[in-house]
Design an enzyme around this catalytic site. Sequence first.
Site, PDB file in Angstrom:
ATOM      1  N   HIS A 118       0.707  -1.235  -0.252  1.00 16.02           N
ATOM      2  CA  HIS A 118      -0.276  -0.328  -0.385  1.00 16.02           C
ATOM      3  C   HIS A 118       0.842   1.890  -0.258  1.00 16.02           C
ATOM      4  O   HIS A 118       1.889   1.327   0.569  1.00 16.02           O
ATOM      5  CB  HIS A 118      -0.942   0.294   1.233  1.00 16.02           C
ATOM      6  CG  HIS A 118      -1.574   0.917   1.249  1.00 16.02           C
ATOM      7  ND1 HIS A 118      -2.065   2.482   1.686  1.00 16.02           N
ATOM      8  CD2 HIS A 118      -3.207   0.764   0.979  1.00 16.02           C
ATOM      9  CE1 HIS A 118      -2.788   3.210   1.601  1.00 16.02           C
ATOM     10  NE2 HIS A 118      -3.882   2.091   1.496  1.00 16.02           N
ATOM     11  N   CYS A 144      -5.175   2.678  -3.265  1.00 12.07           N
ATOM     12  CA  CYS A 144      -3.125   3.135  -2.783  1.00 12.07           C
ATOM     13  C   CYS A 144      -2.187   1.663  -3.593  1.00 12.07           C
ATOM     14  O   CYS A 144      -1.772   1.749  -2.195  1.00 12.07           O
ATOM     15  CB  CYS A 144      -3.668   3.568  -1.336  1.00 12.07           C
ATOM     16  SG  CYS A 144      -5.051   4.612  -0.808  1.00 12.07           S
ATOM     17  N   ASP A 191       2.824  -4.287   7.948  1.00  4.58           N
ATOM     18  CA  ASP A 191       2.182  -3.167   8.402  1.00  4.58           C
ATOM     19  C   ASP A 191       1.135  -4.595   8.377  1.00  4.58           C
ATOM     20  O   ASP A 191       0.926  -5.238   7.092  1.00  4.58           O
ATOM     21  CB  ASP A 191       1.934  -3.167   6.398  1.00  4.58           C
ATOM     22  CG  ASP A 191       0.635  -2.164   6.259  1.00  4.58           C
ATOM     23  OD1 ASP A 191      -0.082  -2.000   6.786  1.00  4.58           O
ATOM     24  OD2 ASP A 191       1.203  -1.505   4.677  1.00  4.58           O
ATOM     25  N   LYS A 239     -10.406  -0.208  10.628  1.00  7.07           N
ATOM     26  CA  LYS A 239     -10.429  -1.492   9.225  1.00  7.07           C
ATOM     27  C   LYS A 239     -11.319  -2.339  11.297  1.00  7.07           C
ATOM     28  O   LYS A 239     -10.662  -3.197  10.171  1.00  7.07           O
ATOM     29  CB  LYS A 239      -9.320  -1.018   8.771  1.00  7.07           C
ATOM     30  CG  LYS A 239      -8.748  -0.721   7.745  1.00  7.07           C
ATOM     31  CD  LYS A 239      -7.493  -1.432   6.607  1.00  7.07           C
ATOM     32  CE  LYS A 239      -6.792   0.090   6.742  1.00  7.07           C
ATOM     33  NZ  LYS A 239      -7.478   0.522   5.559  1.00  7.07           N
ATOM     34  N   GLN A 287      -4.096  -4.772   7.027  1.00  3.09           N
ATOM     35  CA  GLN A 287      -5.394  -6.127   6.731  1.00  3.09           C
ATOM     36  C   GLN A 287      -5.134  -7.359   7.487  1.00  3.09           C
ATOM     37  O   GLN A 287      -5.516  -8.533   6.981  1.00  3.09           O
ATOM     38  CB  GLN A 287      -5.373  -5.795   5.342  1.00  3.09           C
ATOM     39  CG  GLN A 287      -5.651  -4.378   4.133  1.00  3.09           C
ATOM     40  CD  GLN A 287      -6.688  -4.121   4.465  1.00  3.09           C
ATOM     41  OE1 GLN A 287      -7.122  -4.761   4.826  1.00  3.09           O
ATOM     42  NE2 GLN A 287      -6.745  -2.879   3.604  1.00  3.09           N
TER      43      GLN A 287
END
Length: 404
Positions: A119, A363, A196, A222, A199
Amino acid sequence: MLNSKSIRRDFPILSLRREDGKPLIYLDNAATTLKPRQVISAIIRYYERYTANVHRGLYRLAQEATSLYENAREAVAKFIKADSSEVVFTKNATEGVNIVAYGLNWEPGDEVVTTVMEHHSNLVPWQIIRDKFRVKLKFLDITDDGDLNVEDLTSLVSKHTKLLALNHVSNVLGTVNPVEKLIKLAHEHEVPVLIDAAQSVPHIPIDVRRLRCDFLVFSGHKMLGPTGIGVLYVNRDASDTLQPAFGGGEMISKVDLEKAEWNDMPWRFEPGTPNVAGAAGLAAAVEYLEKIGMDNVRRHEIQLTDLALKRLSDLESVVVYGPKRAENRCGLVAFNVKGVNSHDVALLLDELENIAVRSGLHCAEPLHRRLKAQSSVRASFYIYNILEEVEILCNTVEKIAGLL
Ligand code: PMP
């Protein structure tokens, strides 16, 4: 197993109907999730009952607000199996990456290894650092199926590598990267790792002790939480390698006109008044997810993803991106209807069936270039989505493919 039908009753937005009576089919969970009543109430409760600044006043209300905030940190820490001193509250995942990017001690010639499936949040900060400190960026590539070329890591890492920074789950391909293996490989070369997890934390059980990552970031919004609150996990052993990127009140232990000394972890990375209401909301979100059980969340999403993958891959006019098996993905599927702009597909899904999906580049522009796709449509699932909604999505995509 998870009971989506009863879960749905906790989400006020899901009871709304469009003028034509169609319910909202919300499949943009990778962008942000809906909020249950429990989270909304926790935010209201802070403002109605506990409004005061934290770590400052000695009066009772201030102490209560501080406890609320620090208890939220404990809850989040427990959720990812960290110690609460390792959990820094941020604005979002992006801010967490930037705190690491600006906090490491760069020297010209240092190198950062990342991947082509990041991303922009985990790419652009490194480009800025590259230009500011003459650092070099190197990229792990992917296979045509959307898996990382893990074996290439050894050839990319050198004695100049300062950091490996990569996503746990791609927000376009859904690929669950073998981060445990990559972290182990990187550590063998004494390279610290930033994950990261924007997600992954919302969708799969995460144990930072098992992962052994040095830094990990994610966003509250999220995972049923409010916007404006996120987390940077800093492994205690890695905390000394990181200098505070931002200065201000509360992140210090002593200040004179010439210099300041830093507060302990995690406060040294939280300058200024924090998002107390956001932390309370995130703690409520974590509590909600823990009640359901993250294993159940994962199983439910695999079911939905499996159906979407099977149905969409069966359509000749549809291209699906990423790993073929639902077990190797998180709950999202990016696709294109051949020859049709992704925005047109998204607008028609909205128009025809009140289906909310994301279209465009998500993104992740370099990744789309790597996939030779101008853009894509992305359907992403969460705990309140049901198989019937996935069926409606796939039927409508089929209809659109026939129309255009
Ligand atoms: N990384 C990934 C993989 C993401 O999907 C996102 C959000 N789309 C981010 C980072 C950034 O999250 P935020 O905008 O909340 O900082």
